[in-house]
Scaffold this motif. Sequence first.
Motif, mmCIF file in Angstrom:
data_model
loop_
_atom_site.group_PDB
_atom_site.id
_atom_site.type_symbol
_atom_site.label_atom_id
_atom_site.label_comp_id
_atom_site.label_asym_id
_atom_site.label_seq_id
_atom_site.Cartn_x
_atom_site.Cartn_y
_atom_site.Cartn_z
ATOM 1 N N LEU A 151 -80.844 -76.476 -54.835
ATOM 2 C CA LEU A 151 -79.696 -76.016 -55.624
ATOM 3 C C LEU A 151 -78.912 -77.192 -56.179
ATOM 4 C CD1 LEU A 151 -78.477 -73.130 -53.296
ATOM 5 C CD2 LEU A 151 -79.711 -72.884 -55.470
ATOM 6 N N ARG A 152 -78.740 -78.230 -55.361
ATOM 7 C CA ARG A 152 -78.019 -79.419 -55.794
ATOM 8 C C ARG A 152 -78.744 -80.091 -56.947
ATOM 9 N NH1 ARG A 152 -78.691 -84.151 -56.002
ATOM 10 N NH2 ARG A 152 -80.560 -84.211 -54.748
ATOM 11 N N GLU B 160 -71.517 -71.655 -59.470
ATOM 12 C CA GLU B 160 -72.760 -71.027 -59.009
ATOM 13 C C GLU B 160 -73.322 -71.773 -57.799
ATOM 14 O OE1 GLU B 160 -75.083 -69.212 -62.778
ATOM 15 O OE2 GLU B 160 -74.625 -71.350 -62.914
ATOM 16 N N LEU B 161 -73.237 -73.094 -57.840
ATOM 17 C CA LEU B 161 -73.722 -73.897 -56.713
ATOM 18 C C LEU B 161 -72.984 -73.529 -55.433
ATOM 19 C CD1 LEU B 161 -75.363 -76.273 -55.490
ATOM 20 C CD2 LEU B 161 -73.457 -77.754 -56.196
ATOM 21 N N GLU B 162 -71.663 -73.485 -55.486
ATOM 22 C CA GLU B 162 -70.874 -73.141 -54.299
ATOM 23 C C GLU B 162 -71.223 -71.749 -53.784
ATOM 24 O OE1 GLU B 162 -66.690 -73.759 -54.907
ATOM 25 O OE2 GLU B 162 -66.997 -75.798 -55.618
ATOM 26 N N GLU B 163 -71.349 -70.783 -54.691
ATOM 27 C CA GLU B 163 -71.668 -69.414 -54.283
ATOM 28 C C GLU B 163 -73.053 -69.345 -53.640
ATOM 29 O OE1 GLU B 163 -73.787 -65.734 -54.692
ATOM 30 O OE2 GLU B 163 -74.005 -67.240 -56.259
ATOM 31 N N ARG B 164 -74.019 -70.049 -54.216
ATOM 32 C CA ARG B 164 -75.374 -69.998 -53.675
ATOM 33 C C ARG B 164 -75.484 -70.769 -52.350
ATOM 34 N NH1 ARG B 164 -79.887 -69.605 -58.394
ATOM 35 N NH2 ARG B 164 -78.682 -68.335 -59.850
ATOM 36 N N ILE B 165 -74.735 -71.837 -52.216
ATOM 37 C CA ILE B 165 -74.739 -72.551 -50.931
ATOM 38 C C ILE B 165 -74.195 -71.655 -49.839
ATOM 39 C CG2 ILE B 165 -73.612 -74.408 -49.627
ATOM 40 C CD1 ILE B 165 -74.067 -76.224 -52.052
ATOM 41 N N ARG C 69 -85.708 -66.946 -50.801
ATOM 42 C CA ARG C 69 -86.425 -66.810 -52.079
ATOM 43 C C ARG C 69 -85.519 -66.215 -53.156
ATOM 44 N NH1 ARG C 69 -91.359 -64.732 -49.112
ATOM 45 N NH2 ARG C 69 -92.798 -66.473 -49.136
ATOM 46 N N ALA C 70 -84.706 -65.226 -52.783
ATOM 47 C CA ALA C 70 -83.823 -64.568 -53.753
ATOM 48 C C ALA C 70 -82.795 -65.543 -54.335
ATOM 49 C CB ALA C 70 -83.116 -63.387 -53.086
ATOM 50 N N ILE C 71 -82.380 -66.527 -53.559
ATOM 51 C CA ILE C 71 -81.353 -67.476 -53.998
ATOM 52 C C ILE C 71 -81.890 -68.422 -55.065
ATOM 53 C CG2 ILE C 71 -79.901 -69.407 -53.204
ATOM 54 C CD1 ILE C 71 -79.715 -67.800 -50.494
ATOM 55 N N THR C 72 -83.186 -68.748 -55.016
ATOM 56 C CA THR C 72 -83.770 -69.682 -55.983
ATOM 57 C C THR C 72 -84.757 -69.008 -56.937
ATOM 58 O OG1 THR C 72 -85.503 -70.266 -54.400
ATOM 59 C CG2 THR C 72 -83.518 -71.665 -54.419
ATOM 60 N N GLY D 249 -62.316 -83.371 -67.265
ATOM 61 C CA GLY D 249 -62.078 -82.397 -66.205
ATOM 62 C C GLY D 249 -62.212 -82.997 -64.816
ATOM 63 N N GLU D 250 -62.465 -82.104 -63.845
ATOM 64 C CA GLU D 250 -62.640 -82.529 -62.459
ATOM 65 C C GLU D 250 -63.968 -81.999 -61.933
ATOM 66 O OE1 GLU D 250 -60.614 -81.171 -58.393
ATOM 67 O OE2 GLU D 250 -59.319 -82.507 -59.559
ATOM 68 N N VAL D 251 -64.709 -82.868 -61.251
ATOM 69 C CA VAL D 251 -65.963 -82.512 -60.609
ATOM 70 C C VAL D 251 -65.825 -82.864 -59.135
ATOM 71 C CG1 VAL D 251 -68.439 -82.966 -60.501
ATOM 72 C CG2 VAL D 251 -67.292 -82.993 -62.693
ATOM 73 N N GLN D 252 -66.238 -81.938 -58.259
ATOM 74 C CA GLN D 252 -66.142 -82.176 -56.819
ATOM 75 C C GLN D 252 -67.466 -81.915 -56.144
ATOM 76 O OE1 GLN D 252 -62.848 -80.435 -54.648
ATOM 77 N NE2 GLN D 252 -61.804 -79.937 -56.548
ATOM 78 N N GLN D 253 -67.777 -82.736 -55.157
ATOM 79 C CA GLN D 253 -68.890 -82.480 -54.248
ATOM 80 C C GLN D 253 -68.278 -82.578 -52.857
ATOM 81 O OE1 GLN D 253 -72.355 -81.824 -55.025
ATOM 82 N NE2 GLN D 253 -72.117 -81.136 -52.935
#
Length: 195
Positions: free
Chosen positions: A22-23, A35-40, A53-56, A92-96
């Motif tokens: 996902l990353r 979407e990344l946060e929700e899928r994680i 499997r459904a997540i990817t 903008g702002e990007v966070q990990q």
Amino acid sequence: MTNLDGRLRASHSDRDAVIERLRVATGEGRLSLEELEERIERTQVARTYDDLRAITADLPRDDAGLAMLGAGGAGGVGGAGSGVLELRTKHGEVQQKDYWVVPPRIVASCSSGTVKIDFTEAVCSHREVLLEATCGMGTILVTVPRGWTVWIDSLTTNMGTIKNKATEPGRPDAPVLRVTGKVGLGTLKIKYPRR
């Protein structure tokens, strides 16, 4: 792909491999940060191979059949992706942050925006991580756990500010974060989390 029963229980390493995929997909522009946060979150509570499997399912597979279970018949989700996390913003702002799997190389770039990288809850299996930081008039804020070693390596600035507040001696078994790059008029700050 090995035909594993999708009802079988997934392991921690299976979930970690999906999070890594996902990353990588986010770095490729296939998923937004939301979407990344929700899928994680979904990955962390997934119980079976079918759940993973459904997540990817809507992501392309890599050459090794990523997003397919049973790498080498061992029951894992195959592939490690590109090994590079790119965090870029203009204004903008990007966070990990929170739980994530650290790759061996991270590229952080901002013009007048903010990039925040928090390793506090991250999983890092590498002895050394390279952070390539490029900051115009913005801010790059890096938080490392106590025990990590931070090395400033080939980092230059024009009129900007570079602050490394993570200067305690590192543990011998903990990762080393090597920071390289350039700061224009902005700020690069490396710190420990608040106690």
